[in-house]
Design an enzyme around this catalytic site. Structure first.
Site, PDB file in Angstrom:
ATOM      1  CG  ASN A  12     -52.840  -0.768 -25.667  1.00  4.68           C
ATOM      2  OD1 ASN A  12     -54.303  -1.497 -25.709  1.00  4.68           O
ATOM      3  ND2 ASN A  12     -51.586  -1.424 -25.862  1.00  4.68           N
ATOM      4  CG  HIS A  32     -41.780  -6.471 -31.861  1.00  5.71           C
ATOM      5  ND1 HIS A  32     -42.944  -6.390 -31.276  1.00  5.71           N
ATOM      6  CD2 HIS A  32     -41.010  -5.528 -32.441  1.00  5.71           C
ATOM      7  CE1 HIS A  32     -42.673  -5.114 -31.093  1.00  5.71           C
ATOM      8  NE2 HIS A  32     -42.275  -4.395 -32.120  1.00  5.71           N
ATOM      9  NE  ARG A  92     -39.631  -6.269 -29.107  1.00  4.89           N
ATOM     10  CZ  ARG A  92     -40.781  -6.300 -28.490  1.00  4.89           C
ATOM     11  NH1 ARG A  92     -40.309  -4.549 -28.179  1.00  4.89           N
ATOM     12  NH2 ARG A  92     -41.368  -6.323 -28.071  1.00  4.89           N
ATOM     13  CE1 TYR A 112     -43.713  -5.491 -24.381  1.00  6.89           C
ATOM     14  CE2 TYR A 112     -41.218  -6.417 -24.228  1.00  6.89           C
ATOM     15  CZ  TYR A 112     -43.015  -5.112 -24.710  1.00  6.89           C
ATOM     16  OH  TYR A 112     -42.872  -5.075 -26.331  1.00  6.89           O
ATOM     17  CG  ASP A 153     -38.874  -2.845 -24.888  1.00  8.68           C
ATOM     18  OD1 ASP A 153     -38.707  -2.524 -23.828  1.00  8.68           O
ATOM     19  OD2 ASP A 153     -40.568  -2.926 -25.371  1.00  8.68           O
ATOM     20  CG  HIS A 184     -41.936  -3.553 -21.650  1.00  6.80           C
ATOM     21  ND1 HIS A 184     -43.017  -3.271 -21.717  1.00  6.80           N
ATOM     22  CD2 HIS A 184     -42.502  -2.696 -22.637  1.00  6.80           C
ATOM     23  CE1 HIS A 184     -44.308  -2.486 -21.922  1.00  6.80           C
ATOM     24  NE2 HIS A 184     -43.497  -2.592 -23.091  1.00  6.80           N
ATOM     25  CD  GLU A 227     -38.509  -0.151 -26.808  1.00  5.46           C
ATOM     26  OE1 GLU A 227     -37.990  -0.735 -28.056  1.00  5.46           O
ATOM     27  OE2 GLU A 227     -39.176  -0.357 -26.951  1.00  5.46           O
ATOM     28  CD  GLU A 281     -42.902   1.801 -26.054  1.00 10.39           C
ATOM     29  OE1 GLU A 281     -42.047   1.489 -26.824  1.00 10.39           O
ATOM     30  OE2 GLU A 281     -43.690   0.703 -24.858  1.00 10.39           O
ATOM     31  NE  ARG A 291     -38.099   2.785 -29.899  1.00  9.74           N
ATOM     32  CZ  ARG A 291     -40.139   2.286 -28.728  1.00  9.74           C
ATOM     33  NH1 ARG A 291     -39.695   2.288 -27.169  1.00  9.74           N
ATOM     34  NH2 ARG A 291     -40.768   1.579 -29.372  1.00  9.74           N
ATOM     35  CG  HIS A 319     -44.399   2.800 -29.721  1.00  9.11           C
ATOM     36  ND1 HIS A 319     -45.590   3.051 -28.755  1.00  9.11           N
ATOM     37  CD2 HIS A 319     -44.659   1.657 -29.484  1.00  9.11           C
ATOM     38  CE1 HIS A 319     -45.805   2.230 -28.448  1.00  9.11           C
ATOM     39  NE2 HIS A 319     -45.090   1.000 -28.671  1.00  9.11           N
ATOM     40  CG  ASP A 328     -50.078   0.136 -28.845  1.00  7.38           C
ATOM     41  OD1 ASP A 328     -49.879  -1.641 -28.775  1.00  7.38           O
ATOM     42  OD2 ASP A 328     -50.256   1.201 -28.139  1.00  7.38           O
ATOM     43  CD  GLU A 366     -42.019  -0.879 -31.830  1.00  4.59           C
ATOM     44  OE1 GLU A 366     -42.271  -0.116 -30.920  1.00  4.59           O
ATOM     45  OE2 GLU A 366     -42.016  -2.304 -31.430  1.00  4.59           O
ATOM     46  CD1 TRP A 369     -46.835  -6.726 -18.063  1.00  4.44           C
ATOM     47  CD2 TRP A 369     -46.705  -4.414 -19.467  1.00  4.44           C
ATOM     48  NE1 TRP A 369     -46.728  -6.202 -19.219  1.00  4.44           N
ATOM     49  CE2 TRP A 369     -46.600  -5.849 -19.987  1.00  4.44           C
ATOM     50  CE3 TRP A 369     -47.302  -3.460 -19.957  1.00  4.44           C
ATOM     51  CZ2 TRP A 369     -47.053  -6.031 -21.570  1.00  4.44           C
ATOM     52  CZ3 TRP A 369     -47.860  -3.955 -21.535  1.00  4.44           C
ATOM     53  CH2 TRP A 369     -47.099  -5.004 -22.061  1.00  4.44           C
TER      54      TRP A 369
HETATM   55  C1  CS2 Z   1     -43.551  -1.757 -26.887  1.00 10.28           C
HETATM   56  C2  CS2 Z   1     -45.115  -1.790 -27.112  1.00 10.28           C
HETATM   57  O1  CS2 Z   1     -43.369  -1.829 -29.417  1.00 10.28           O
HETATM   58  C3  CS2 Z   1     -42.770  -1.905 -28.421  1.00 10.28           C
HETATM   59  O2  CS2 Z   1     -41.738  -1.235 -28.137  1.00 10.28           O
HETATM   60  O3  CS2 Z   1     -43.335  -1.698 -25.380  1.00 10.28           O
HETATM   61  O4  CS2 Z   1     -45.632  -3.244 -27.712  1.00 10.28           O
HETATM   62  C4  CS2 Z   1     -45.822  -1.074 -25.705  1.00 10.28           C
HETATM   63  O5  CS2 Z   1     -45.726  -2.313 -24.976  1.00 10.28           O
HETATM   64  C5  CS2 Z   1     -47.031  -1.517 -26.597  1.00 10.28           C
HETATM   65  O6  CS2 Z   1     -47.575  -0.165 -26.976  1.00 10.28           O
HETATM   66  C6  CS2 Z   1     -47.521  -0.413 -24.797  1.00 10.28           C
HETATM   67  O7  CS2 Z   1     -49.344  -0.429 -25.574  1.00 10.28           O
HETATM   68 MG    MG Z   2     -41.454  -0.289 -25.844  1.00 11.04          MG
END
Ligand code: CS2
Ligand code: MG
Length: 404
Positions: free
Chosen positions: A38, A123, A148, A159, A211, A213, A237, A263, A284, A313, A317, A340, A404
């Site tokens: 991504n 999600h 989640r 996010y 998450d 993140h 996560e 991930e 993950r 993960h 994407d 996921e 991020w």
């Molecule tokens: C995220 C992802 O799914 C998740 O747990 O952390 O969406 C992540 O941000 C994206 O796959 C980044 O490409």
């Molecule tokens: Mg994640």
């Protein structure tokens, strides 16, 4: 002997951008591999087209392990997302071919089923707490056993909060990355309260995930984990970036909230300390970014020795080819945890014809479809030319860059 005759790299943006490798053998058998990274898609496409495809032509498609070693050791330069994603694409395409040649689904080649289906988590998100509660309830109504939960932090956003369509829950911008504000104190004040609200209003009859993140320091993550212990999370996560695997010792000493990581990690070496010191509960790493089915199995086997379970993960994407490959692996491994799952956009599914099915909170593949069970429709893909997009960047309120 059948040989690899052709390897083509497709880049298209049906809903979001995907890089796909298709290998064709001299017997006319085709195999697919996902090569999507991504926001850096063209780097993997060029790595494959310029440096890998020429090496594949004339090789024996049946020698999957040897090909993996050849591409990994033969490059001299090790690991990293671009290399490991390119290797993964070749590896997965060869597993797909092997399955089709044998007339068996890939999970059979991996040892056969250990379970009837693969539990997934969806999600749920909300711009505020009531919206989040409605969304978690919606997933429960759809049959999800694991959800989640993410909500926007007042004043700074967050996010993972879906904007409109599922495919764009991470706002991606065309020209330059969108810059989003971030405040750790605001998040630490707010996130535990909405997780508690989910439990208070919807109970404990399902798995709740969250998450982080990569937004916290190890000490902040320890504080967070401690505060949410009563919510009995399935996992928190990526509580902190995992370049320093040792930093998870500190989190671990202070909280029993389970931890999931992996991930953005691409090899067994990146999770070795996390696994062998039992610093995490779920690994993950994915098929697409961690070197394909061949390498992911190695990671999962190491994890099994330390009672670490899997939780690959599976955001949108990662293409439907990766999702299918993940389900084949998940069906077989003894230490499966959860997978996921975000539904791909309708445009994505026009291009990737997949036999993966969702039912009662679980994914499964058909027993009578050989290989991975996904085909790539080139003609449909032509309607979705490549559109460059970036993931967002986070900045603290003083303007400095944050993870991020
Ligand atoms: C995220 C992802 O799914 C998740 O747990 O952390 O969406 C992540 O941000 C994206 O796959 C980044 O490409
Ligand atoms: Mg994640």
């Amino acid at each position: 002997m059948s040989t690899i005759e052709r390897a083509e790299v497709f880049v298209a943006s049906p809903g979001r951008t995907f890089v796909t490798l298709r290998i064709t053998t001299s017997d006319g058998v085709t195999g697919l591999g996902d090569a999507t990274l991504n926001g850096r898609e063209l780097a993997v496409a060029a790595y494959l087209r310029d440096h890998v495809v020429p090496l594949l032509i004339g090789k024996d498609p049946a020698r999957i392990e040897d090909m993996w070693q050849y591409l990994y050791r033969g490059a001299y330069w090790r690991r990293g997302p671009v290399t490991m994603t390119a290797i993964a694409a070749v590896d997965v395409a060869l597993w797909d071919i092997k399955g089709k040649v044998a007339g068996l689904p890939v999970y059979q080649l991996l040892g056969g089923r250990s379970r009837d289906g693969v539990m997934v988590y969806g999600h749920a998100s909300g711009a505020d707490v009531p919206e989040l509660l409605d969304d978690v309830a919606r997933f429960r109504d759809l049959g999800y056993q694991a959800v989640r939960a993410q909500a926007a932090v007042p004043g700074v956003g967050t996010y993972g909060v879906r904007k409109g369509t599922r495919s764009s829950y991470e706002p991606a911008s065309t020209a330059l990355p969108e810059e989003q504000p971030w405040s750790t104190p605001a998040y630490l004040d707010f996130a535990p309260t909405y997780l508690a609200a989910v439990r208070e209003h919807l109970g404990f009859g399902f798995h709740l995930l969250h998450d982080v993140h990569h937004r916290l320091t190890p000490l902040e993550a320890a504080q967070f984990g401690k505060r949410v212990e009563e919510c009995r999370l399935f996992w928190m996560e990526d509580p902190t970036p995992a370049e320093n695997q040792e930093s998870f010792r500190l989190i671990r000493q202070h909280t029993t909230t389970p931890i999931a990581v992996g991930e953005v990690l691409t090899s067994i070496w990146d999770v070795q300390t996390l696994i062998t010191e039992q610093l995490i509960d779920y690994v993950r790493t994915t098929v697409v970014h961690a070197g394909g089915i061949t390498h992911l199995r190695r990671i999962f086997d190491l994890a099994a020795l330390y009672q670490v379970r899997t939780g690959s993960h599976g955001a949108t994407d990662l293409s439907p080819v990766t999702l299918a490959a993940a389900v084949h692996v998940d069906l077989t491994v003894p230490n499966f945890g959860v997978q996921e799952y975000m539904e791909h956009a309708a445009e994505t599914m026009e291009v990737f014809r997949s036999t993966v099915r969702f039912d009662a909170g679980a994914l499964d593949v058909a027993d009578d479809v050989p290989g991975l069970g996904v085909e790539y429709d080139e003609k449909a893909a032509a309607a979705f030319p490549y559109e460059p997009k970036y993931l967002p960047v986070a900045r603290r309120l003083d303007g400095s860059v944050h993870d991020w």
